[in-house]
Design an enzyme around this catalytic site. Structure first.
Site, PDB file in Angstrom:
ATOM      1  N   HIS A  20      91.164 -30.688  70.427  1.00 25.25           N
ATOM      2  CA  HIS A  20      89.801 -29.744  70.245  1.00 25.25           C
ATOM      3  C   HIS A  20      88.585 -30.611  70.174  1.00 25.25           C
ATOM      4  O   HIS A  20      87.589 -30.291  69.827  1.00 25.25           O
ATOM      5  CB  HIS A  20      90.141 -29.011  69.051  1.00 25.25           C
ATOM      6  CG  HIS A  20      91.074 -27.677  69.008  1.00 25.25           C
ATOM      7  ND1 HIS A  20      90.513 -26.647  69.631  1.00 25.25           N
ATOM      8  CD2 HIS A  20      92.158 -27.580  68.822  1.00 25.25           C
ATOM      9  CE1 HIS A  20      91.678 -25.748  69.683  1.00 25.25           C
ATOM     10  NE2 HIS A  20      92.634 -26.405  69.108  1.00 25.25           N
ATOM     11  N   LYS A  51      77.015 -21.023  63.824  1.00 22.61           N
ATOM     12  CA  LYS A  51      78.116 -21.745  63.937  1.00 22.61           C
ATOM     13  C   LYS A  51      78.137 -23.018  62.906  1.00 22.61           C
ATOM     14  O   LYS A  51      77.114 -23.049  62.015  1.00 22.61           O
ATOM     15  CB  LYS A  51      78.027 -22.606  65.520  1.00 22.61           C
ATOM     16  CG  LYS A  51      76.938 -23.320  65.778  1.00 22.61           C
ATOM     17  CD  LYS A  51      76.916 -23.687  67.003  1.00 22.61           C
ATOM     18  CE  LYS A  51      76.671 -22.422  68.139  1.00 22.61           C
ATOM     19  NZ  LYS A  51      77.261 -22.927  69.465  1.00 22.61           N
ATOM     20  N   ARG A  52      79.018 -23.630  62.763  1.00 21.31           N
ATOM     21  CA  ARG A  52      79.144 -24.878  61.717  1.00 21.31           C
ATOM     22  C   ARG A  52      78.064 -25.670  61.956  1.00 21.31           C
ATOM     23  O   ARG A  52      77.574 -25.851  63.105  1.00 21.31           O
ATOM     24  CB  ARG A  52      80.384 -25.533  62.064  1.00 21.31           C
ATOM     25  CG  ARG A  52      80.854 -26.701  61.173  1.00 21.31           C
ATOM     26  CD  ARG A  52      82.049 -27.168  61.258  1.00 21.31           C
ATOM     27  NE  ARG A  52      82.744 -27.477  62.310  1.00 21.31           N
ATOM     28  CZ  ARG A  52      82.759 -28.528  62.810  1.00 21.31           C
ATOM     29  NH1 ARG A  52      82.384 -29.718  62.460  1.00 21.31           N
ATOM     30  NH2 ARG A  52      83.054 -28.911  64.261  1.00 21.31           N
ATOM     31  N   LYS A  76      76.256 -30.065  67.494  1.00 17.96           N
ATOM     32  CA  LYS A  76      75.634 -28.974  68.065  1.00 17.96           C
ATOM     33  C   LYS A  76      74.171 -28.458  67.706  1.00 17.96           C
ATOM     34  O   LYS A  76      73.656 -27.714  68.333  1.00 17.96           O
ATOM     35  CB  LYS A  76      76.495 -27.681  66.740  1.00 17.96           C
ATOM     36  CG  LYS A  76      77.922 -27.865  66.952  1.00 17.96           C
ATOM     37  CD  LYS A  76      78.512 -26.851  65.875  1.00 17.96           C
ATOM     38  CE  LYS A  76      80.128 -27.043  66.054  1.00 17.96           C
ATOM     39  NZ  LYS A  76      80.509 -26.447  67.124  1.00 17.96           N
ATOM     40  N   THR A 121      83.450 -20.987  71.074  1.00 17.02           N
ATOM     41  CA  THR A 121      84.008 -19.552  71.149  1.00 17.02           C
ATOM     42  C   THR A 121      82.775 -18.797  71.037  1.00 17.02           C
ATOM     43  O   THR A 121      82.883 -17.416  71.294  1.00 17.02           O
ATOM     44  CB  THR A 121      85.356 -19.345  70.374  1.00 17.02           C
ATOM     45  OG1 THR A 121      85.062 -19.761  69.144  1.00 17.02           O
ATOM     46  CG2 THR A 121      86.553 -20.121  71.076  1.00 17.02           C
ATOM     47  N   LYS A 177      82.037 -14.706  72.325  1.00 17.40           N
ATOM     48  CA  LYS A 177      81.419 -13.469  71.429  1.00 17.40           C
ATOM     49  C   LYS A 177      80.149 -12.737  72.065  1.00 17.40           C
ATOM     50  O   LYS A 177      80.144 -11.602  72.012  1.00 17.40           O
ATOM     51  CB  LYS A 177      81.770 -13.775  70.271  1.00 17.40           C
ATOM     52  CG  LYS A 177      83.134 -14.273  69.889  1.00 17.40           C
ATOM     53  CD  LYS A 177      83.187 -15.082  68.373  1.00 17.40           C
ATOM     54  CE  LYS A 177      84.373 -15.612  68.276  1.00 17.40           C
ATOM     55  NZ  LYS A 177      84.285 -16.501  66.789  1.00 17.40           N
TER      56      LYS A 177
END
Length: 859
Positions: free
Chosen positions: A377, A568-569, A574, A676, A680
């Site tokens: 991952h 998100k985290r 990110k 992901t 969504k």
């Protein structure tokens, strides 16, 4: 609804309504069962039931309707020689169960009507459920989606994990900073789980090994542990969508073998009397304890071994129950490692086979390598787990010996295959000899698995070319790709009921089971009347989110503004801080020119930073500090709003994804494995701005290049720029707008004049910038201008939104699970027939009546 709630009805009489009608699906039967549970399960008169009582009663009402299917599923799997998927994951971020089970049973509207007949609001009851926070983000949410799809596709499966007493922390924002508090998700009990104490197992830790020769002259090893703990399973039903299949999520809790020392207590040592209980139960106390300390590292390794050891023993129990030999383990079970957390299972299965069952090493290794498969991952080398040798050997002495043996035999193969390449031996070894010696868990996972998969096409390619290049050159046939997916049941049908009704009215409801069918929505993008209804649905969703934001933050946002969302985290790669640089750039434009043409936007952030990840926590403070300035400046506050919504979780996600206009997927190319959240958002009609990273590439290809806003360097350009010697200050010096943005931060404009607050942030960007924000800034800002122009054309934007949803079918987790089943697990669906609860005989479709889907049995 914490105060007692007045109901209009009394509990039903205790008349036995019969096997089929007691758990029938009609609104009247649901109403009667609900009242029974208020009275008999919660022990309350209806007029004195609290909000939690109502939730518990409805949850037990729904669980009753799962149990017949659950037992029938277990009996079907027991009686058939089908292969079973064992999904090992340290995280299962399931989200609230009640609404999802109502959707999958097909009784959501019946339940709403039943509650309405009692003057109750189903939405208020659903809001009472405390979300099980048994995951940190994408990894755990993916596992939850996969469990839903496995059941919906009627594939035999068990999910194995840890029943953390305290889940991912509760996040508050105080003085602009993240503050963590305990997540007591079990404080009101969990109506969905059943404790299975009769299937408890023992797990050993620490101690030493003894080598000896048995009475047949065979060399053997005995592990003498320093301590032993019990692993107690707690089972939760995972129902498929409108099928009889109910698979099991089995989570393990640690208990002491002797919880209370009576003699120690009688000596007056009251704390010592329960010491074993306390230390044993620490194993499953907290999700991901901070591993900055030595004790934290020990606990994390013990956690990982604990749930894997419990799970493998449980699988061997099931094998024995079917009368199958241990050497057929790989024929009965397809064991999937969800990242490296459960990789110790490879050494543990070898130990169980060789030491406990006397299987010869070559046969045990054959069984092991054909049982396990590994999902990688990450593309971040630091995220590939390694354990210090001293720590590993102290906690798992026998496993270290087994790993040494596996490694020795493996390196002999490498020497022959790559003759004279000593550096390759060093890189492939299960033991990292550089500096502090470590056990490489990713190398163990690769070596002990028959298949290794990435989770997006780009990720899988970079995995082969970079992170696991040596492994790929050793075994190219092991590698494959399965792009992630998410379940449309939770992320559309449950989360976005307005859109669900509109789409179903247009094309039928088959898309909920088979998301590829949503493609039939495409022609409606050119239907003006449908576009207007689509707009109305989205605006109502935005109004709901605006209400949620106001209630939780006090910030008032305009539903007519563009909702620009990044949830998100929180992590540097990110790049939430890149989005904040864009906000500052817009703010600077307005302050420099009050008449600047700026599309009104609401920027919504959400996510948690790991408690020990100080830079990520500083990023949250950066967001909230900019929000304080922007939201309180009269010159801009009607054009820009910035919100950080605390404690982002699945429950909030169900409100946010359907309301987003713009989905921010802006990680540095080559760093995000898949993502992901992007899926969504797209399913719910949000438009994506993103780098060519992870699954964004496949998302753009599926939706169409004209309906995706790409920016920034691609992965090859990132590598090339770094190789050439990336100097972030060059971009600062050459771009006046970027320079103005950074200078505002440096001079303390967003920190009340205190330049020191964000010094680590701006100095990090100017001097190092490992995730290349400054290199991508100009492209990002320019692309955001294109987004604004598109949003200003309402017809164009709504058309894009409809097509985003219509072309998202590829990103269903059903598709991903079919690929795993066909190419990695080699498992087949096993339809489940309902059993009569008294006789255990198969119920026919006529008997099942309104209570089930048994007409699918044998299909």
């Amino acid at each position: 609804m914490n105060e007692p709630t007045r109901l209009r009805a009394t509990p039903a009489a205790s008349t036995d309504h019969g096997d089929d009608t007691r758990t029938a699906m009609s609104g009247a039967t649901i109403r009667r069962a609900f009242l029974d549970h208020v009275f008999y399960t919660q022990g309350k008169l209806p007029g004195h039931a609290s909000g939690n009582d109502l939730y518990q009663a409805l949850a037990h009402t729904v669980r009753d309707r799962l149990v017949q299917r659950w037992i029938s599923t277990a009996e079907t799997y027991q009686s058939q020689p089908s292969r079973t998927v064992a999904y090992l994951s340290a995280e299962f971020l399931m989200g609230p169960h009640l609404g999802n089970n109502l959707v999958n049973l097909g009784i959501f509207d019946d339940a709403r009507a039943a509650m309405a007949s009692l003057d109750l609001d189903l939405d208020e009851i659903l809001a009472q459920e405390v979300e099980p926070g048994l995951g940190n983000g994408g990894l755990g949410r993916l596992a939850a989606c996969f469990m839903d799809s496995l059941a919906s596709l009627e594939i035999p499966a068990l999910g194995y994990g840890i029943r953390y007493e305290y889940g991912i922390f509760q996040q508050s924002i105080i003085d602009g900073m993240q503050v963590e508090s305990t997540d007591t998700w079990l404080r009101n009990g969990n109506p969905w789980e059943i404790q299975r104490s009769e299937w408890a197992v023992q797990v050993r830790l620490g101690g030493h090994t003894e080598h000896y020769t048995d009475d047949r002259g065979h060399y053997r090893v005995r592990w003498v542990p320093a301590k032993t703990v019990h692993g107690v399973p707690f089972d939760s039903p995972i129902l498929g969508y409108q099928v009889n299949t109910v698979n099991t999520l089995r989570l393990w809790r640690a208990e002491a073998t002797e919880a209370f020392d009576f003699h120690t207590f009688n000596r007056g040592d009251y704390l010592g009397a329960v010491n074993k209980k306390v230390t044993s139960e620490n194993l499953t106390k907290v999700l991901y304890p901070n591993d900055e300390t030595q004790q934290g590292k020990e606990l994390r390794l013990e956690q990982q071994y604990f749930f894997v050891a419990c799970s493998l023993q449980d699988m061997l129990r099931l094998l024995s129950k079917q009368g199958l030999p241990v050497t057929s383990f790989h024929e009965k079970f397809a064991v999937q490692l969800n990242d490296t957390h459960p990789a110790i299972g490879i050494a543990e299965l070898m130990r169980l086979l060789v030491d406990d069952h006397g299987v010869a090493w070559p046969e045990a290794w054959h069984v092991t390598r054909h049982a396990f498969a590994y999902t990688n991952h990450t593309l971040l080398p630091e995220a590939l787990e390694q354990w210090p040798l001293e720590l590993f050997g102290r906690i798992l002495p026998r496993h270290l010996e087994i790993i040494y043996e596996i490694n020795a035999r493996f390196l002999d193969e490498v020497r022959i295959r790559f003759y004279g390449d000593e550096s390759r031996l060093t890189r492939l070894s299960l033991i990292n000899e550089h500096g502090q010696r470590n056990v490489r868990m990713a190398n163990l996972a690769c070596l002990g698995s028959h298949t290794i998969n990435g989770v997006a096409e780009l990720h899988s390619r970079l995995m082969r070319e970079d992170v696991l290049k040596d492994v790929y050159e050793m075994w190219p046939d092991k590698f494959t790709n399965v792009t992630n997916g998410v379940t449309p049941r939770r992320w559309i049908a449950l989360s976005n009921p307005r859109m669900t009704r509109l789409v179903t009215e247009a094309i039928g409801d088959g898309w909920i089971r088979d998301l590829d069918q949503i493609r039939a929505l495409e022609p409606y993008a050119d239907d003006a009347a449908f576009r207007e209804r689509w707009y109305d649905v989205r605006r109502e969703n935005k109004r709901d989110l605006a209400k949620l934001v106001r209630e939780n933050t006090g910030v008032v946002i305009d539903p007519d503004s563009m909702f620009d969302v990044m949830v998100k985290r929180i992590h540097e790669y990110k790049r939430q801080h890149l989005a904040v640089l864009h906000i500052i750039a817009l703010y600077h434009r307005i302050k420099s020119d009050p008449h600047a043409d700026i599309t009104p936007r609401t920027f919504l952030f959400g996510g948690k930073a790991a408690p020990g990840y100080h830079y990520a926590k500083l990023m949250i403070r950066f967001v909230t500090s900019v929000a304080d300035v922007v939201n309180n400046d009269p010159q801009v506050r009607d054009r820009l709003k910035v919100v950080f919504l605390p404690n982002f979780n699945v429950t909030y996600g169900q409100r946010i994804y359907p309301a987003a206009d713009l989905s921010e997927q802006i990680s540095l190319a080559g760093k995000e494995a898949s993502g992901t959240g992007n899926m969504k958002f797209a399913m719910n009609g949000a438009i994506t701005i993103g780098t060519m990273d992870g699954a964004n590439i496949e998302l753009r290809d599926a939706i169409g290049a004209d309906f995706f806003f790409p920016f920034g360097l691609n992965a090859a350009e990132v590598y090339a720029l770094k190789a050439a010697g990336y100097r972030p200050a060059t971009f600062y010096e050459s771009n006046p707008e970027l320079r103005a943005v950074i200078d505002l931060i440096q001079h303390g404009f967003f920190s009340k004049g205190d330049a020191a607050v964000f010094r680590p942030l701006f100095e990090g960007l100017l001097q190092h910038d490992p995730y290349m924000l400054l290199a991508d800034f100009a492209s990002y800002v320019h692309c955001q201008q294109d987004v604004s122009h598109a949003y200003g054309d309402r017809t164009r934007w709504q058309r894009m939104s409809i097509l985003s949803s219509a072309r998202s079918g590829r990103f269903s987790s059903d598709r991903a699970i079919r690929e795993y089943a066909d190419r990695i697990w080699r498992v087949e669906p096993v339809p489940v027939c309902l059993l009569h609860r008294a006789s255990g005989q198969v119920q026919g479709a006529q008997q099942a009546g309104e209570g089930g889907f048994s007409e699918r049995c044998g299909s």
